[in-house]
Design an enzyme around this catalytic site. Structure first.
Site, mmCIF file in Angstrom:
data_model
loop_
_atom_site.group_PDB
_atom_site.id
_atom_site.type_symbol
_atom_site.label_atom_id
_atom_site.label_comp_id
_atom_site.label_asym_id
_atom_site.label_seq_id
_atom_site.Cartn_x
_atom_site.Cartn_y
_atom_site.Cartn_z
ATOM 1 N N LYS A 174 -31.331 10.131 48.447
ATOM 2 C CA LYS A 174 -32.298 11.580 46.949
ATOM 3 C C LYS A 174 -30.553 11.184 46.448
ATOM 4 O O LYS A 174 -29.273 11.276 46.593
ATOM 5 C CB LYS A 174 -30.845 12.796 48.301
ATOM 6 C CG LYS A 174 -31.745 14.008 47.989
ATOM 7 C CD LYS A 174 -30.706 15.464 48.822
ATOM 8 C CE LYS A 174 -29.402 15.333 47.269
ATOM 9 N NZ LYS A 174 -29.782 15.800 46.044
ATOM 10 N N GLU A 177 -30.004 16.316 42.367
ATOM 11 C CA GLU A 177 -31.218 17.533 41.342
ATOM 12 C C GLU A 177 -31.286 17.556 40.145
ATOM 13 O O GLU A 177 -32.711 17.939 39.883
ATOM 14 C CB GLU A 177 -30.939 18.915 42.518
ATOM 15 C CG GLU A 177 -29.673 19.659 41.567
ATOM 16 C CD GLU A 177 -28.461 18.839 42.705
ATOM 17 O OE1 GLU A 177 -28.334 18.118 43.334
ATOM 18 O OE2 GLU A 177 -27.757 20.126 42.768
ATOM 19 N N GLY A 224 -19.825 11.489 45.260
ATOM 20 C CA GLY A 224 -20.358 12.870 44.296
ATOM 21 C C GLY A 224 -18.910 13.845 44.599
ATOM 22 O O GLY A 224 -17.825 12.995 43.938
ATOM 23 N N GLU A 227 -15.083 17.546 46.635
ATOM 24 C CA GLU A 227 -15.065 19.340 47.942
ATOM 25 C C GLU A 227 -16.426 19.268 48.491
ATOM 26 O O GLU A 227 -17.032 19.534 49.970
ATOM 27 C CB GLU A 227 -15.881 20.318 46.570
ATOM 28 C CG GLU A 227 -15.633 21.925 47.188
ATOM 29 C CD GLU A 227 -16.904 23.367 45.997
ATOM 30 O OE1 GLU A 227 -16.825 22.131 44.678
ATOM 31 O OE2 GLU A 227 -16.932 24.052 46.255
ATOM 32 N N THR A 228 -18.008 18.478 47.668
ATOM 33 C CA THR A 228 -18.564 18.372 48.571
ATOM 34 C C THR A 228 -18.915 17.135 49.121
ATOM 35 O O THR A 228 -19.201 17.095 50.303
ATOM 36 C CB THR A 228 -19.787 17.540 47.377
ATOM 37 O OG1 THR A 228 -20.640 19.306 46.869
ATOM 38 C CG2 THR A 228 -21.198 18.300 48.518
ATOM 39 N N GLY A 229 -17.944 15.902 48.716
ATOM 40 C CA GLY A 229 -17.516 14.950 49.937
ATOM 41 C C GLY A 229 -16.671 15.723 51.052
ATOM 42 O O GLY A 229 -17.007 15.303 51.919
ATOM 43 N N GLU A 246 -16.826 8.538 48.284
ATOM 44 C CA GLU A 246 -16.908 8.373 46.524
ATOM 45 C C GLU A 246 -17.103 9.308 45.911
ATOM 46 O O GLU A 246 -17.553 10.277 45.903
ATOM 47 C CB GLU A 246 -17.867 7.228 46.059
ATOM 48 C CG GLU A 246 -18.259 5.914 46.794
ATOM 49 C CD GLU A 246 -16.660 4.880 46.746
ATOM 50 O OE1 GLU A 246 -15.456 4.842 45.839
ATOM 51 O OE2 GLU A 246 -16.629 4.224 47.169
ATOM 52 N N CYS A 282 -16.900 8.535 37.091
ATOM 53 C CA CYS A 282 -15.983 9.213 37.989
ATOM 54 C C CYS A 282 -14.139 8.284 38.209
ATOM 55 O O CYS A 282 -13.667 9.094 37.949
ATOM 56 C CB CYS A 282 -16.013 8.521 38.934
ATOM 57 S SG CYS A 282 -16.584 6.246 39.586
ATOM 58 N N GLU A 380 -9.915 17.716 38.580
ATOM 59 C CA GLU A 380 -11.012 16.739 37.450
ATOM 60 C C GLU A 380 -11.399 17.474 35.807
ATOM 61 O O GLU A 380 -11.646 18.447 36.270
ATOM 62 C CB GLU A 380 -11.826 16.306 38.086
ATOM 63 C CG GLU A 380 -12.493 14.953 37.718
ATOM 64 C CD GLU A 380 -13.785 14.556 38.870
ATOM 65 O OE1 GLU A 380 -14.868 15.731 39.392
ATOM 66 O OE2 GLU A 380 -14.156 13.146 39.169
HETATM 67 P P1 NAD Z 1 -22.034 16.840 44.114
HETATM 68 O O1 NAD Z 1 -20.735 16.833 44.271
HETATM 69 O O2 NAD Z 1 -22.233 18.375 43.089
HETATM 70 O O3 NAD Z 1 -23.675 16.836 44.177
HETATM 71 C C1 NAD Z 1 -23.309 14.733 44.507
HETATM 72 C C2 NAD Z 1 -24.646 15.123 45.350
HETATM 73 O O4 NAD Z 1 -24.224 15.456 46.887
HETATM 74 C C3 NAD Z 1 -25.771 15.086 44.899
HETATM 75 O O5 NAD Z 1 -26.936 14.605 45.148
HETATM 76 C C4 NAD Z 1 -25.810 16.749 45.652
HETATM 77 O O6 NAD Z 1 -26.981 17.560 45.875
HETATM 78 C C5 NAD Z 1 -25.492 16.089 47.111
HETATM 79 N N1 NAD Z 1 -24.919 17.927 47.896
HETATM 80 C C6 NAD Z 1 -24.358 18.648 47.421
HETATM 81 N N2 NAD Z 1 -23.822 19.994 48.064
HETATM 82 C C7 NAD Z 1 -24.415 18.674 49.842
HETATM 83 C C8 NAD Z 1 -24.638 18.738 50.668
HETATM 84 N N3 NAD Z 1 -23.707 20.041 51.460
HETATM 85 N N4 NAD Z 1 -24.552 18.079 51.724
HETATM 86 C C9 NAD Z 1 -24.707 16.442 51.416
HETATM 87 N N5 NAD Z 1 -25.049 16.346 50.494
HETATM 88 C C10 NAD Z 1 -24.781 17.687 48.984
HETATM 89 O O7 NAD Z 1 -21.443 16.329 42.539
HETATM 90 P P2 NAD Z 1 -22.108 15.916 41.026
HETATM 91 O O8 NAD Z 1 -21.608 17.189 40.362
HETATM 92 O O9 NAD Z 1 -22.918 15.310 41.194
HETATM 93 O O10 NAD Z 1 -21.353 14.892 40.696
HETATM 94 C C11 NAD Z 1 -20.372 14.593 40.091
HETATM 95 C C12 NAD Z 1 -19.240 14.119 40.828
HETATM 96 O O11 NAD Z 1 -19.176 12.890 41.339
HETATM 97 C C13 NAD Z 1 -17.724 14.147 40.211
HETATM 98 O O12 NAD Z 1 -16.154 15.091 41.253
HETATM 99 C C14 NAD Z 1 -17.245 12.751 40.404
HETATM 100 O O13 NAD Z 1 -16.302 12.492 39.841
HETATM 101 C C15 NAD Z 1 -17.761 12.268 41.144
HETATM 102 N N6 NAD Z 1 -17.871 11.060 41.385
HETATM 103 C C16 NAD Z 1 -17.703 9.725 42.056
HETATM 104 C C17 NAD Z 1 -17.975 8.267 41.817
HETATM 105 C C18 NAD Z 1 -17.367 7.473 42.721
HETATM 106 O O14 NAD Z 1 -17.873 6.173 43.048
HETATM 107 N N7 NAD Z 1 -16.000 7.731 43.065
HETATM 108 C C19 NAD Z 1 -18.906 8.098 40.888
HETATM 109 C C20 NAD Z 1 -19.881 8.982 40.286
HETATM 110 C C21 NAD Z 1 -19.372 10.302 39.976
#
Ligand code: NAD
Length: 492
Positions: A174, A177, A224, A227-229, A246, A282, A380
């Site tokens: 996935k 969005e 991501g 918070e979501t992680g 990650e 990231c 961040e």
């Molecule tokens: P996000 O956490 O908002 O979303 C990431 C993904 O998770 C999206 O596909 C989203 O739809 C999905 N998601 C949202 N809620 C969920 C839930 N409850 N359960 C499962 N999936 C859910 O992050 P973002 O805004 O898309 O990306 C930016 C973030 O990603 C930044 O914090 C950045 O640091 C991080 N990031 C980390 C790395 C790394 O390798 N460590 C690489 C790139 C980006």
């Protein structure tokens, strides 16, 4: 402009998503370029069921054959570099040149895992007795959910998908969005794989949460926000599913005094590390700690680089900085900078809309005088902002570098061997780059210390994340052991 794909890939069939429609915006023109349907509940159920079913045969497919099929994925993606790069630019806003690079890294990642996936299936260990054979087997789990953010939609998918497939797992993937189209455009690159081995869906957090909670999904690889992680981690722990996280970062960038003769290079490297993809990486460098004897010269050199950057249409060659991905992301960054200014910081350059009439532009900024407790130096940012801070000593630089809850990457400019050794050992980050910021290596594990993550992608570790470990103990003789019952035989 390539034809933008909006159909999902479920069980080998491309289907129109019957769930909530998602309008995909071009962050440069601010126009909707396509509408993608998220999967209905039934479609998501079918995607997970298809992966489950396909996993049975896929895990039995010899690794060498899986490797051949992954090489063919790489070839097909490579042949579509232009259209995929244009799609990522259209939905994400990153300059076309950076997206062409992203596609080439995706291709390299598939090739790397095509090869190391067939190199080993575990190891033989010394057995307890000479009549025995003892082994450690590395086996696929079955089905992995791959959940990806918007900043590198294809690369961060490849870091999961390639090793998951190489290890013998089927997947449900996935994208964010905000950037679903480029992922859905991978369908022709996957059609030679058995149906159901890769399923591509769209949707927001609710679809990600449904994948994460499904008992048919053995593991979830997530990139991501922290918070979501954490939510994904909790949901996986509830059912003890495998999980790889990650997450965010607040990477430090240290400039040492011994680099005084190379400050122009260190400023170019620093600006690239801070502003690449409009700071939406990231591992973006978000805090610059500069030895005070070279501080003024470094700030001046950095400002000169920032002022020279070309801001504009990400499709145009020669554009250095495109728009940020969304109005929301831009607003968050602007608010963090404003808050730092109200705490006493100064924006030396940048910070406006870069003279652009439309698009979510934030001109690359250099900020000085920010107090260490302000969000700009502790949370961040994920935008093109470089706060630069003078430090008195290497001790202070290392202490500040380690002062956040994050630990993804760190950069240091120095040619002093003792400084390299100290930083290498004392800086708490998953990757420490010296004099060459942000260079990834397929063979080098990538991931975070502390709240930046759990587990690693890339390298052998990135394959093992998608493998279960089994200890096999074989005795060739069927004979009683002297330590079995009855214990009376040992009496006396
Ligand atoms: P996000 O956490 O908002 O979303 C990431 C993904 O998770 C999206 O596909 C989203 O739809 C999905 N998601 C949202 N809620 C969920 C839930 N409850 N359960 C499962 N999936 C859910 O992050 P973002 O805004 O898309 O990306 C930016 C973030 O990603 C930044 O914090 C950045 O640091 C991080 N990031 C980390 C790395 C790394 O390798 N460590 C690489 C790139 C980006």
């Amino acid at each position: 402009m390539p034809e933008l794909e909006t159909r999902l890939l479920i069980g080998g069939e491309q289907v129109v998503g019957q769930g909530e429609p998602i309008a995909v915006e071009n962050p440069f023109s601010e126009e909707t370029v396509a509408t993608v349907g998220a999967p209905s509940d039934e479609q998501l159920d079918a995607a997970i069921a298809a992966a489950r079913e396909a996993s049975r045969e896929w895990m039995r497919t010899p690794a060498v054959d899986r490797g051949e099929l992954l090489h063919e994925v790489a070839n097909r993606i490579e042949a579509r570099t232009d259209e995929l790069a244009q799609a990522v630019t259209t939905e994400g806003g990153k300059p076309l040149i950076e997206n062409a690079d992203e596609i080439s890294w995706v291709v390299a990642c598939f090739r790397y895992y095509a090869e190391i996936g067939r190199d080993s299936a575990g190891r033989v260990i010394p057995s307890i007795e000479s009549t025995q054979l003892a082994m450690v087997l590395k086996e696929p789990h079955g089905v992995w959910g791959c959940i990806v953010p918007w900043n590198y939609p294809l690369l961060l998918l490849a870091w999961k998908l390639a090793p998951a497939l190489a290890a013998g797992n089927a997947t449900v993937c996935k994208p964010s969005e905000l950037t679903p189209i480029s992922t859905l455009m991978l369908a022709p690159c996957l059609e030679h794989l058995p149906p159901g081995v890769v399923n591509l869906v769209a949707g927001g957090g609710e679809v990600g949460a449904a994948i994460t909670a499904d008992p048919r999904v053995d593991g979830v690889a997530f990139t991501g926000s922290v918070e979501t992680g954490k939510k994904v981690g909790h949901a996986c722990m509830d059912r003890v599913a495998r999980v790889n996280l990650e997450m965010g970062g607040k990477d430090p960038f240290i400039i040492c005094s011994d680099i005084a003769d190379h400050l122009d290079v260190a400023a170019r490297g620093g600006a690239w590390a801070a502003y690449l993809n409009a700071g939406q990486v990231c591992t973006s460098s978000e805090r610059f700690y500069v030895m005070e004897d070279v501080y003024d010269d470094y700030v001046n050199a950095f400002v000169a680089v920032a002022e020279g950057l070309v801001i504009g249409d990400p499709m145009e060659s020669g554009t250095d900085i495109g728009p940020m991905v969304s109005a929301n992301q831009r607003a968050k960054v602007a608010a963090q900078v404003e808050s730092a200014v109200s705490d006493g910081a100064e924006v030396v350059v940048g910070g406006g809309d870069g003279g652009q009439a439309r698009g979510h532009f934030f001109a690359p900024a250099v900020v000085t005088g920010a107090p260490s407790e302000t969000a700009l130096l502790s949370e961040e940012t994920f935008g093109p902002v470089a706060p630069i801070v003078p430090v008195k000593s290497l001790d202070e630089a290392i202490e500040l570098a380690n002062s956040t809850p994050f630990g993804l990457g760190a950069n240091i400019y120095t040619q002093d061997f003792k400084t390299i050794l100290r930083c290498m050992r004392e800086v708490k980050a998953g990757t420490v780059w010296f004099n060459d910021p942000l260079t990834d290596n397929d063979a080098g594990p990538f991931g975070g210390f502390k709240q930046s993550g759990l587990g690693r992608e890339l390298g052998r570790e990135g394959l093992e994340a998608f493998q279960e470990t089994k200890h096999v103990h074989i005795e060739s003789e069927v004979a009683p052991k002297e330590w079995w019952y009855p214990y009376s035989e040992y009496a006396g």
